[in-house]
Scaffold this motif. Structure first.
Motif, PDB file in Angstrom:
ATOM      1  N   ASP D 294      12.553  19.274 -37.705  1.00  0.00           N
ATOM      2  CA  ASP D 294      13.820  19.059 -38.391  1.00  0.00           C
ATOM      3  C   ASP D 294      14.588  17.899 -37.767  1.00  0.00           C
ATOM      4  O   ASP D 294      15.132  17.041 -38.463  1.00  0.00           O
ATOM      5  N   GLN D 295      14.601  17.879 -36.459  1.00  0.00           N
ATOM      6  CA  GLN D 295      15.347  16.845 -35.733  1.00  0.00           C
ATOM      7  C   GLN D 295      14.766  15.458 -36.019  1.00  0.00           C
ATOM      8  O   GLN D 295      15.497  14.497 -36.296  1.00  0.00           O
ATOM      9  N   GLY D 302      17.985  10.063 -41.952  1.00  0.00           N
ATOM     10  CA  GLY D 302      19.426   9.884 -41.859  1.00  0.00           C
ATOM     11  C   GLY D 302      19.863   8.445 -41.684  1.00  0.00           C
ATOM     12  O   GLY D 302      21.016   8.110 -41.919  1.00  0.00           O
ATOM     13  N   GLU D 303      18.957   7.588 -41.268  1.00  0.00           N
ATOM     14  CA  GLU D 303      19.314   6.185 -41.045  1.00  0.00           C
ATOM     15  C   GLU D 303      19.413   5.459 -42.373  1.00  0.00           C
ATOM     16  O   GLU D 303      18.521   5.582 -43.225  1.00  0.00           O
ATOM     17  N   MET D 304      20.461   4.662 -42.531  1.00  0.00           N
ATOM     18  CA  MET D 304      20.562   3.910 -43.771  1.00  0.00           C
ATOM     19  C   MET D 304      19.947   2.531 -43.640  1.00  0.00           C
ATOM     20  O   MET D 304      19.810   1.824 -44.615  1.00  0.00           O
ATOM     21  N   SER D 305      19.578   2.146 -42.423  1.00  0.00           N
ATOM     22  CA  SER D 305      19.069   0.785 -42.242  1.00  0.00           C
ATOM     23  C   SER D 305      17.686   0.658 -42.852  1.00  0.00           C
ATOM     24  O   SER D 305      17.024   1.637 -43.177  1.00  0.00           O
ATOM     25  N   GLU D 306      17.241  -0.572 -43.024  1.00  0.00           N
ATOM     26  CA  GLU D 306      15.889  -0.809 -43.501  1.00  0.00           C
ATOM     27  C   GLU D 306      14.972  -1.167 -42.337  1.00  0.00           C
ATOM     28  O   GLU D 306      13.863  -1.644 -42.528  1.00  0.00           O
ATOM     29  N   SER D 307      15.467  -0.949 -41.143  1.00  0.00           N
ATOM     30  CA  SER D 307      14.645  -1.238 -39.965  1.00  0.00           C
ATOM     31  C   SER D 307      13.481  -0.265 -39.886  1.00  0.00           C
ATOM     32  O   SER D 307      13.530   0.840 -40.419  1.00  0.00           O
TER      33      SER D 307
END
Lengths: 326, 326, 326, 326, 326, 326
Positions: D294-295, D302-307
């Motif tokens: 889950d973590q 949860g990250e919005m970046s495209e990295s």
């Protein structure tokens, strides 16, 4: 009763249960005790360069006990036995032996290098120190004949590395040569401080360790440790020099003292301070490198097996690979 | 330019961005630098008992710089600003202030206990030591007026506990009272050694810490540490006593020295030796107990919130529960 | 077959290989097994206060096996032998002995203090608790005759400290006296909570440990541990008091419970919570101090040698210095 | 004064300095204080699901303070400001809001799974337990309507994993499904014990955590912890069942209790006992696996970046690689 | 000289001092040495599945030495003796034995599972991989007959778990089945990567371990380790596939390689990288779970005692509870 | 729009809130996103050798986004602002800049040593290797022009030491010179192995790190690490040499590979193997010494303050003393 010194010495680590013993050993910590029935007996350690065993002399007398050197060399007649899974020597007869009559090499390992030559080279390297205060401090140590005599025979350690007569000298000498070789590559460092720091870093071992009959810690050494003892030695000499009119700045003593205190590199190895100068880092690395090189090559050379690997080395958490590639 | 001492002091930790500053602060480490364009400016730390901020004086001159105390108290006029997310004070005018004119309490916290009374009780407790050598050593410290003056004002620590003027005295005094209370319950311990060990255990903090303008480490303190400094102090006095004809056995100095060296109880806290006598264990436990009680109760009392819990205490790895049950 | 109880007991740690054995020992975990040839034999542990050995009875029968106490006391006739480097007792005859006929002192160490007197003083100290809820909880324990009987004989630990009959009582009693002595020096602490916390902190050891024939862990004790058992005991009594109409606030139980859970002071010593109240810190420190003082002075007194140093103490990571200075 | 609920909620983590605030937030720990001049003000925390900020209302009155919910929802009008480098909200007007009028989803994250369905499946899995005592214990929990209501809404943790309303249910449900899937591959394990252990392992979180307005620890939860609370819950129900005539062997409770106590797998994670049964190891591994999955997937999603990489994950001591290969 | 293979094998761990030995053992590392007197003797290890002992043949000749297999099986006649507290075998006669004539099971433990069946199921699971590049890589391993032959007999470890012939196969097979069972519960994970990662994670053990006569590390295995060897194997096959025209993206090899490198989950267990993908975490957890389940159930089943507890398990830092509750 | 390259570069770490920005920076990871209202904006990092800041361009278009280098150099016009306590640059205009027009020194630090001279000396030292296989392997690297070009510009690390263009070359060069200086003092070591080990120990950093626009880890570097990459490089070249007819024994590759794998000296620093040969210990010590000397002297020289102490060095857990004594 013959001393049998013409036969090769029977080493402690070669004794098996049930052997007749007729040999000279070093004796340590002999104690006179009485059994529950009231009989007197003597407990003692019997040692040579390969180890030590418990010795027990039953039906002993105060006269025998008083005649024993504490510590010293004794001729022992008796028998080896297993007692509670430990080998011990039951002693029937015991007599003090004049140290001049024993082959000290059998009892204490000794460096294979030339001590006079090493000390001479150390003096030459210390002579290159140009800062007058650092030089004065270092030379105050060289001028102390008794201390230098101890410095030339003390071991470098109890078990891990340079654990032989002359080991402290050999280790210090080699570290100074390493420093000489690499200091030109690190020109930002204060070379005088590094050289003096190396010369003095383990000087307290002359007081921490006893090494006349067998290697052991002195009471004072175990309570205080060679790191703090080295620091005290520097301060004592700095005060003596000041009293004699030679200026020694507190800053010089603190910078040198810091190298001493931090040269184990980590708290868990008994350094109360972590290295905080470039010179302290250099001394710590050279000390560690030279100690480990001795430890690793001794372990590799010390094995008699033809295996490619040594036994497990607990201090290194690995076995060592002995096969040469080149 | 008025000093405005009649108004309450504006504490460092109450300054917000964009305030006009007109206040006295302690100044530390002022440095004169030049910008890339060649203009001179002064960088400094401005402090009081609640914290410190960077100060910057642009368009400074060498005259202004030379007139600054290093360190000391200054009257500062200027403005608070955020710079790279850190609050700093842009200084327009700055002038040295005579220390006698400032309310020192605003700059250095001070114990709430009566220092004269505490010192008197310490002297009384030291007077109960019956072993003549231990008593002689302890009294050699009491007889050193300058040292005792420092002992009565030095802080007990930088941040964790007893971090106030008189803190060392308060901590030592309380430890001695704890020892007096519980030594009868542990009759096997050598009480004289415990009492002398407590009296001297942190004496080196008088040299390790600077506490005239703000609490900080001295250079020597940071390089050597109070543990080794305390050991050096004991040896220096033992040698002076011997020189004056009072016998002080090396064993006594080593047993006391061992208490000093081991009183942090673990290598990772800077002790180069682990406790190896019952007395050393006792001093270590009393030191730790008294320090933690001060740390915990200060943290609980120090919070202004009405929450049942303090903020996270990093050194204790927990928040503390503040609610009283009884 | 005579029991020979008039002769002094032959202690386990004094047996050497090849001795004839004719002695009473405690027997634990006897198991009937068959060899690869199908013969029956009995494996067992034979113990007294000084240690335990493997016992083997070859050519055994089910009748002999069934007659053995599990555990209990037995008269053993046989011989000591080395087997795979471990000493064991080969048993020829074995017979159960009535516990009333053995000198229990030979099998379980017992505190040298007066248990009745210690318990009386504990009752007096608990009587000083003034908070009615804390007092009610503590007295609910005092009123439980069976539990108090166990509390007065249980050991304080398996090996490290107070490992004797009455050890839990002695340790708790001494901790309470230390608390009484120093609580006046820390007036901010809630004294009732400290005293009740000490009284109850190890109460679960009465269930964790077995101590009738030899010291060992119960199954339940090993699975759950005395810390959690002590917490359960407090909750059980709080609920009983509430059911009987005595109000016990959850906050009181939680604060006491927190002291229990955190009194080992660190996760790695089995505390699921770190101390988070001043009272919890105080109980943790007094527990640790009293345990270590017992451990250190026992180690120093327990050595029969005349050496200045004890053997290596693994739990303390040092040898201990035994020489008295004062 | 309009509540503006038709506009999208302004989330705490989107507020920048200098914004006008006109929004509903959860308020926690409001305190009425007086300034040094004697004026009253209110300090409080303002929160939603994305974080919390300090709120300050100057020139407050007791009337305003008393009208505030503690905790609850409030409509806040004011302005965001930087104060000592922290963003805070200066409140001009504040008024309590009926919780029924707010969109609770904005304040507390909620699992995306169907809670009724998950609970139903848990009941079905618990129904497969065949050992009558284990089944009776587990069903005593299912029969406790209030507890099950809490079980279905409590979060699985504060921050690390399943930190949402229904998170405890989701985590327990998924662990049970994993156990069902792999227990056939480990036939030596006692499946009933594993399933009951999973069902109950975190039950104490219903008491440890508060989750009505925002996620936080209860006082009792912080002092005692969910591990010990779960153990207490099992014992309470076992005693109630016994009182009602259902036999529950202490061995069953101890084996289950051991799973609870040891399920964090290591002392440093707050387990007072290490796993000592195969079933305890299995529960520990499934708990850790499901929590980490889950973590890790939450961090990646949860990250919005495209990295290709997430930000540094402190608890995992790495950044996570987000690129899909398949 | 008869080989006596009709009698049951006398296992190493059943030999006691003073027994006559007439048995077949595996011999390892025989070395020809000379005593100080110049006599030749042979030192060797004699082993079977239960352990190993030192063997010494005095009055040996070069002819005897040259005839010994290095390593291999030998018929030994002699006697067991204690030497410096270690049991050894004094060898009177020794002769090489054809491996085909010994019961290999006595010398190397073997999995109780059906190897052909397990390998068949592994092939079926690998066949479910749909990503063409991952499938190509995995199948390149399946196509390597020699490697697969090794894969089917290599042990899973030296001591801790699956330490038997076929152990690597059994462990890999069980992990794949666990993954198949739980991957549907974690739909965000890339299943192909998990399955291929498990199939290949310990492939380097075929080179790290030697397992023909007895389990041991190869020189190369000890210098490089199976983790790095597995990585090298993947790269070698990826390059061969590319050379043959099958595209294998570096990203695929890196993601698989990362699973290999990180599957021990922590630096201290020899992983040079910590898990940084969801798939790497999954493989690490399944590996640890399956290894521990084998270790725990083997320890519980392996004890012959009727005690509720196993002996102390050093790797788990606990004893294990053996009593079944259900 | 003028590029303003004649003015000195405005360094990232000198920007304060509220400044007008008109400068060239390196841009990394630009991403086109849409706000909740549907407007497009670009998020990016703007960097130079002193650090990086978030950049935000509101009201962006796809055309602008597509024209950006990813990564590369851009001329930025805009303004610095605080956002959620972090400084960011709000970009009004942005345009790609030809790398040939920027002063690369402003964006990437570069070694102050002469790279051609250092590489020439490395070649000379490698030429002293006499073992033909080790020499062949080392020279296969020297013959790879592309790799050597990378080797001469790659940094030695990301942050701790030699973090500059040419840093890997400088570090390797200095280590080789140290080895040349001290190898004569340790004649038991295989010098060829030490020299080749040093030359190759960090070769994988050419693939682990990206250093064209700014220093960062490559994806492959972060997943696999330079240690494993160096090992792979050696194996690849060994196989190529064998394919070309040059014999390279597996033992040579394993001994070299072991030096690579173990040169961080401890598991927690990412070495999957601990040093197990004298040569591996030597390379580990020289690497650590040279890295720390660079780190310590850079920290001491890098401070602009006139304080005797540097700022706290987290990696060294101390501040560094800067005052020169000599």
């Amino acid at each position: 009763m013959t001393t049998g010194t013409t036969a090769p010495h029977k080493f402690i680590n070669k004794i098996t249960p049930g052997e007749t013993i007729n040999e000279i050993y070093a004796v340590r910590d002999p104690i006179l005790r009485s059994t529950s029935r009231g009989d007197l007996y003597i407990a003692m350690f019997l040692c040579d360069r390969t180890g030590q065993l418990n010795g027990r002399m039953w039906q002993a007398t105060e006269t025998v006990y008083k005649a024993l050197p504490k510590p010293g060399f004794v001729h022992v007649q008796g028998r080896s036995e297993l007692y509670q899974n430990n080998l011990q020597i039951v002693v029937n007869r015991i007599a003090a032996i004049d140290p001049s009559k024993v082959n000290v090499e059998d009892y204490l390992a000794r460096t294979s290098k030339d001590c006079d030559q090493m000390f001479k080279e150390i003096v030459e390297i210390v002579d290159t120190i140009r800062n007058p205060q650092i030089a004065a401090l270092a030379k105050a140590f060289l001028a102390d004949k008794d201390l230098m005599a101890s410095f030339c025979v003390a071991p470098g350690g109890m078990k891990m590395h340079h654990d032989c007569i002359g080991g402290l000298l050999e280790h210090t000498h080699n570290m100074l040569r390493v420093a000489q070789a690499i200091l030109p590559l690190y020109p930002k460092l204060q070379a005088d401080m590094v050289l003096a720091g190396i010369f003095l870093h383990d000087m307290g071992k002359t007081e921490e360790l006893a090494y006349d009959i067998a290697f052991s810690y002195t009471d004072s050494g175990q309570l205080i440790g060679h790191i703090s003892k080295s620091l005290l030695m520097i301060h004592r000499r700095a005060e003596a020099l000041r009293a004699a009119g030679t200026p020694i700045d507190p800053e010089v003593v603190d910078a040198l003292g810091h190298i001493i205190l931090s040269h184990h590199g980590a708290y868990e190895f008994g350094s109360p301070k972590l290295p905080a100068t470039a010179e302290a880092f250099m001394v710590y690395y050279i000390d560690d490198l030279d100690a480990k090189m001795d430890q690793v090559t001794s372990a590799i050379d010390g094995e008699m097996s033809e295996s490619n690997w040594t036994a497990w080395q607990n201090a290194l958490q690995t076995r060592l690979y002995r096969k040469r590639i080149e």
